[in-house]
Design a protein around this motif. Structure first.
Motif, mmCIF file in Angstrom:
data_model
loop_
_atom_site.group_PDB
_atom_site.id
_atom_site.type_symbol
_atom_site.label_atom_id
_atom_site.label_comp_id
_atom_site.label_asym_id
_atom_site.label_seq_id
_atom_site.Cartn_x
_atom_site.Cartn_y
_atom_site.Cartn_z
ATOM 1 N N ASP A 105 39.340 40.114 36.153
ATOM 2 C CA ASP A 105 40.424 39.275 36.656
ATOM 3 C C ASP A 105 40.458 38.013 35.805
ATOM 4 O O ASP A 105 39.589 37.145 35.927
ATOM 5 N N LYS A 140 44.611 36.635 41.336
ATOM 6 C CA LYS A 140 45.040 38.016 41.573
ATOM 7 C C LYS A 140 44.030 38.782 42.419
ATOM 8 O O LYS A 140 44.404 39.547 43.314
ATOM 9 N N SER A 151 42.993 35.856 35.813
ATOM 10 C CA SER A 151 43.885 34.844 36.378
ATOM 11 C C SER A 151 43.090 33.574 36.719
ATOM 12 O O SER A 151 41.887 33.621 36.995
#
Length: 83
Positions: A63, A70, A65
């Motif tokens: 991930d 997210k 982000s």
């Protein structure tokens, strides 16, 4: 168990054997992916191609982000569906 059938992912709840057709089975499932989530279905193994998903072949993704946004959204959605 999770299976792929008709281009969608399903959770199998019960499998019944059809006595009059040799080795045919009915898989009773609930939709697991976005398109069929929450829908109930029954698949006859002689008519539909039902493929078991092997959990060992699951690929983890990073991930990237900011603040794991997210991942947090995904986990929150999963928790809401369980209750």
């Amino acid at each position: 168990m999770r299976v792929l059938c008709r281009d969608a992912e399903w959770l199998v709840h019960r499998v019944d054997k059809l006595d009059h057709t040799g080795g045919s089975q009915i898989a009773h499932c609930t939709g697991a992916d976005e398109m069929v989530r929450g829908h109930q279905a029954a698949f006859v193994t002689d008519l539909d191609q039902v493929v078991q998903i092997d959990p060992k072949e699951t690929r983890l993704t990073r991930d990237t982000s900011h603040g794991f946004h997210k991942g947090k959204l995904f986990l929150g959605a999963q928790l809401r569906q369980m209750t």
